[in-house]
Write a protein that holds these residues in place. Structure first.
Motif, PDB file in Angstrom:
ATOM      1  N   TYR A  90       5.854  14.524  -6.693  1.00  0.00           N
ATOM      2  CA  TYR A  90       6.115  15.810  -6.025  1.00  0.00           C
ATOM      3  C   TYR A  90       7.531  16.288  -6.315  1.00  0.00           C
ATOM      4  CZ  TYR A  90       1.825  15.898  -3.220  1.00  0.00           C
ATOM      5  OH  TYR A  90       0.529  15.967  -2.810  1.00  0.00           O
ATOM      6  N   GLU A 121       4.939   6.739  -5.029  1.00  0.00           N
ATOM      7  CA  GLU A 121       4.649   7.353  -6.338  1.00  0.00           C
ATOM      8  C   GLU A 121       4.342   8.848  -6.173  1.00  0.00           C
ATOM      9  OE1 GLU A 121       1.591   6.822 -10.160  1.00  0.00           O
ATOM     10  OE2 GLU A 121       1.284   5.681  -8.308  1.00  0.00           O
ATOM     11  N   LYS A 122       3.544   9.210  -5.158  1.00  0.00           N
ATOM     12  CA  LYS A 122       3.257  10.617  -4.889  1.00  0.00           C
ATOM     13  C   LYS A 122       4.545  11.389  -4.604  1.00  0.00           C
ATOM     14  CE  LYS A 122      -1.457  10.278  -3.060  1.00  0.00           C
ATOM     15  NZ  LYS A 122      -2.315  10.536  -1.873  1.00  0.00           N
ATOM     16  N   LEU A 123       5.446  10.785  -3.819  1.00  0.00           N
ATOM     17  CA  LEU A 123       6.709  11.447  -3.479  1.00  0.00           C
ATOM     18  C   LEU A 123       7.536  11.701  -4.738  1.00  0.00           C
ATOM     19  CD1 LEU A 123       8.669  12.465  -1.338  1.00  0.00           C
ATOM     20  CD2 LEU A 123       9.546  10.131  -1.104  1.00  0.00           C
ATOM     21  N   GLY A 129       1.879   3.551  -3.279  1.00  0.00           N
ATOM     22  CA  GLY A 129       1.174   4.763  -3.710  1.00  0.00           C
ATOM     23  C   GLY A 129       1.799   6.014  -3.136  1.00  0.00           C
ATOM     24  N   ASP A 130       2.214   5.977  -1.891  1.00  0.00           N
ATOM     25  CA  ASP A 130       2.876   7.134  -1.280  1.00  0.00           C
ATOM     26  C   ASP A 130       4.221   7.400  -1.944  1.00  0.00           C
ATOM     27  OD1 ASP A 130       0.747   7.358   0.437  1.00  0.00           O
ATOM     28  OD2 ASP A 130       1.683   6.128   2.013  1.00  0.00           O
ATOM     29  N   LYS A 180       0.818  -1.209   0.000  1.00  0.00           N
ATOM     30  CA  LYS A 180       0.000   0.000   0.000  1.00  0.00           C
ATOM     31  C   LYS A 180       0.858   1.268   0.000  1.00  0.00           C
ATOM     32  CE  LYS A 180      -4.014  -2.033   2.301  1.00  0.00           C
ATOM     33  NZ  LYS A 180      -4.882  -2.029   3.511  1.00  0.00           N
ATOM     34  N   LYS A 181       2.048   1.190   0.567  1.00  0.00           N
ATOM     35  CA  LYS A 181       2.921   2.367   0.624  1.00  0.00           C
ATOM     36  C   LYS A 181       3.528   2.710  -0.739  1.00  0.00           C
ATOM     37  CE  LYS A 181       4.098   1.881   5.495  1.00  0.00           C
ATOM     38  NZ  LYS A 181       5.163   1.622   6.500  1.00  0.00           N
TER      39      LYS A 181
END
Length: 363
Positions: free
Chosen positions: A15, A10-12, A7-8, A4-5
């Motif tokens: 950004y 990918e966001k990082l 996704g985080d 699940k992490k």
């Protein structure tokens, strides 16, 4: 939990990759003020009235947007956009800021072309308008334009009622003339005056003579230099009294134009005021220059094609001769009707004036 992490992560990465782009679009607004780029704020470019309008934002609720956009003191057009994607018809609505020039040729129903960054061309139509001063000249003209529109509506109503009365009066007078021709005229002592169309026109001639004499008296009075000076000073003072408050109000409104409030109307949260200066107004609404190595020429294509088709234009002398003939026929008919029914004597008797006044009016 580790999957699940992802996704985080990918966001990082996104950004880190697009942080500068995000900042230039939504924090410092660098791309918004760059005429060569379209920022993420702008949904496209509008071409209308031979001008480019670049400050366009998407609108979801027009009524709510208008309530807040009115506080920005910016003139806003609301556009309905339609386009075809195969068999589908796409619809959208945007708000366009008019920041320079004039709004004379911008009105509800005006059409243009809207270009979005994805390459789609949309048909644009103005469906609503939030009028605000665009320049000092427009602010000076706006109250007089509204007053002129109001007076035009009242004049149209008055003309419509007057035309109806005139039409009914002319119909009544024609029927009366027809009856008088078909039946013998009654004795003069028992004659009843019917104040209908022709008699009103002849009575108006007497009134016109009085108006002419009054106008002559006014012109003689205006020959006095003191009266002319007083009238001139009164007109200048009247213009100053009307113009100065309008100019001050316009300058204050133009100075208080706020792009931030325009964006807040779309649901944004802006930290500080973003004043729309005169130079920024030219940046967002402008008339593009002609292409390189091109020039503008004034050429009357109508005369060219008329000469090409050997079209014979009616001369001015023939039109003038036709007008003179119509006037002479009208005067002759009027004289014959007056001689047949003694309308001038009836008018003088009804008005209680002597025949000398009628003769003076005729002269």
């Amino acid at each position: 939990d580790e999957i699940k992490k992802i996704g985080d992560v990918e966001k990082l990465i996104l950004y880190s990759r697009y942080l500068l782009t995000f900042t230039n679009n939504f924090i410092s607004f660098t791309n918004l003020f760059d005429p060569e780029n379209i920022s993420m704020i702008q949904v496209g470019k509008l071409v209308m009235d031979a001008r480019h309008f670049d400050l366009n934002v998407k609108v979801k609720d027009r009524k709510q947007h208008k309530k807040i956009a009115a506080k920005s003191n910016i003139c806003v057009m609301y556009l309905k956009l339609t386009a075809k994607d195969g068999d589908k018809i796409l619809n959208s609505e945007v708000a366009t800021a008019v920041t320079s020039g004039n709004i004379t040729n911008l009105y509800i129903g005006k059409r243009g072309v809207f270009f979005t960054p994805d390459g789609i061309e949309w048909d644009a139509e103005v469906v609503d308008f939030l009028q605000q001063p665009v320049s000092i000249y427009e602010a000076l003209k706006m109250p007089f334009t509204k007053l002129g529109g109001f007076l035009k509506k009242q004049t149209d109503k008055f003309k419509a009622s007057t035309y109806n009365k005139l039409e009914s009066g002319v119909g009544t007078s024609v029927s009366n003339v027809t009856k008088s021709i078909q039946t013998p005229a009654p004795p003069v002592a028992q004659a009843k005056t019917s104040w209908t169309g022709p008699m009103m026109l002849l009575g108006g001639g007497i009134g016109l003579a009085g108006v002419g004499s009054a106008f002559a008296s006014v012109m003689n009075a205006l020959k006095n230099d003191t009266i002319m000076l007083k009238i001139g000073l009164f007109l200048v003072g009247l213009i100053i009294v009307i113009a100065i408050p309008i100019i001050i109000s316009a300058m204050l409104k133009l100075r208080r134009r706020n792009i931030g409030m325009f964006l807040e109307a779309c649901g944004w949260s802006i930290n500080t005021s973003m004043r729309l200066t005169f130079k920024l107004g030219l940046l967002f609404t402008r008339t593009p220059a002609f292409p390189k190595n091109s020039e503008k020429k004034f050429f009357d294509h109508t005369n060219f094609f008329l000469r090409k088709t050997n079209f014979k234009k009616k001369s001015f002398g023939k039109k003038l001769l036709l007008v003179i003939i119509v006037l002479l026929i009208s005067l002759g008919l009027g004289y014959m009707i007056n001689s047949a029914f003694n309308i001038d004597k009836k008018i003088s008797k009804w008005l209680g004036v002597e025949n000398t006044a009628i003769e003076h009016g005729k002269k």
